[in-house]
Design a protein around this motif. Structure first.
Motif, mmCIF file in Angstrom:
data_model
loop_
_atom_site.group_PDB
_atom_site.id
_atom_site.type_symbol
_atom_site.label_atom_id
_atom_site.label_comp_id
_atom_site.label_asym_id
_atom_site.label_seq_id
_atom_site.Cartn_x
_atom_site.Cartn_y
_atom_site.Cartn_z
ATOM 1 N N ALA A 203 0.850 -1.198 0.000
ATOM 2 C CA ALA A 203 0.000 0.000 0.000
ATOM 3 C C ALA A 203 0.880 1.241 0.000
ATOM 4 C CB ALA A 203 -0.923 0.005 1.219
ATOM 5 N N THR A 204 0.485 2.240 -0.765
ATOM 6 C CA THR A 204 1.215 3.507 -0.773
ATOM 7 C C THR A 204 0.326 4.598 -0.185
ATOM 8 O OG1 THR A 204 0.456 3.957 -3.034
ATOM 9 C CG2 THR A 204 2.576 2.887 -2.781
ATOM 10 N N TRP A 205 0.945 5.480 0.586
ATOM 11 C CA TRP A 205 0.203 6.551 1.247
ATOM 12 C C TRP A 205 0.866 7.888 0.930
ATOM 13 C CZ3 TRP A 205 -4.090 5.360 4.259
ATOM 14 C CH2 TRP A 205 -4.266 4.004 4.528
ATOM 15 N N LEU A 206 0.051 8.901 0.738
ATOM 16 C CA LEU A 206 0.543 10.251 0.516
ATOM 17 C C LEU A 206 0.229 11.079 1.758
ATOM 18 C CD1 LEU A 206 1.792 12.347 -1.396
ATOM 19 C CD2 LEU A 206 -0.506 12.826 -2.255
ATOM 20 N N LEU A 207 1.253 11.636 2.343
ATOM 21 C CA LEU A 207 1.092 12.400 3.575
ATOM 22 C C LEU A 207 1.253 13.886 3.275
ATOM 23 C CD1 LEU A 207 0.891 12.441 6.709
ATOM 24 C CD2 LEU A 207 3.389 12.307 6.761
#
Length: 213
Positions: A203-207
């Motif tokens: 999973a990739t997350w953008l913060l």
């Protein structure tokens, strides 16, 4: 019994990760994912595609070159990533086993309703499971125990030894003992080709950092 390992060895997991997922995953050789306590990833070799062995296993089951194999539909939640994976699996099974399967993308709600209905549950389906907490208990209790205790055991796998070990692990307060039991459950589950493990997703997350003006 030979059909399940034949399907396992007909599938190229590296191609699935690289082509269908754009690299956002790791090929699976285990049920419990790497990093989860009790996982046996370090002791299991990757499940490499082996068309020759897969074809021999299928022939041993009475379906040489796929001749006479029953009509089969692969059902799955109609998400874009699952569609890409399913199409690649379909192509690999056709090329490596001579079996032309149909694809059954199904809206999420309808798909889950069908999985939970023993009368309508697909014979062949693709399913993903997300952990609520980082412990092997959830996956093994829900997915490997015999029905109805293993309520998400949609492949109807049943092994009394696994059931006993799940109960023993649940009753233990010793983490080392619990994880050893879960490791053994995974070995049995995989050695019996209860599933076709495909990949562990990444999973990739953008913060975002927000500053008040």
């Amino acid at each position: 019994m030979a059909v399940r390992p034949a399907f396992n060895l007909a599938i190229d997991r590296d191609a699935i990760v690289e082509i269908a997922l754009g690299g956002l995953g790791t090929p699976a050789a285990t049920f419990l994912p790497p990093g989860l306590p009790g996982n046996i990833a370090e002791e299991r070799a990757p499940i490499a595609a082996d068309p020759a062995t897969a074809q021999q296993l299928l022939a041993d089951a009475g379906y040489t070159d796929g001749d006479g194999f029953p009509d089969l539909t692969l059902y799955y939640d109609a998400r874009d990533d699952f569609q890409a994976v399913a199409e690649l699996v379909q192509a690999q099974i056709s090329t490596n086993l001579g079996i032309d399967i149909e694809l059954g993308p199904t809206p999420s709600t309808v798909y889950n309703e069908r999985l939970n209905d023993p009368e309508r549950r697909p014979v062949f389906s693709m399913y993903t499971f997300g952990l609520d907490y980082p412990d092997p208990q959830e996956m093994h209790e829900y997915l490997t125990q015999s029905q109805p205790a293993g309520f998400a055991n949609y492949g109807n796998y049943s092994n009394s030894q696994v059931d006993e070990m799940v109960a023993e692990a649940n009753a233990s307060t010793d983490p080392a003992e619990r994880y050893a039991l879960h490791s053994e459950i995974d070995r049995l589950f995989l050695d019996e080709w209860a599933i076709i493990p495909l990949y562990h997703p990444i999973a990739t997350w953008l913060l975002f950092l927000l500053f008040e003006q």
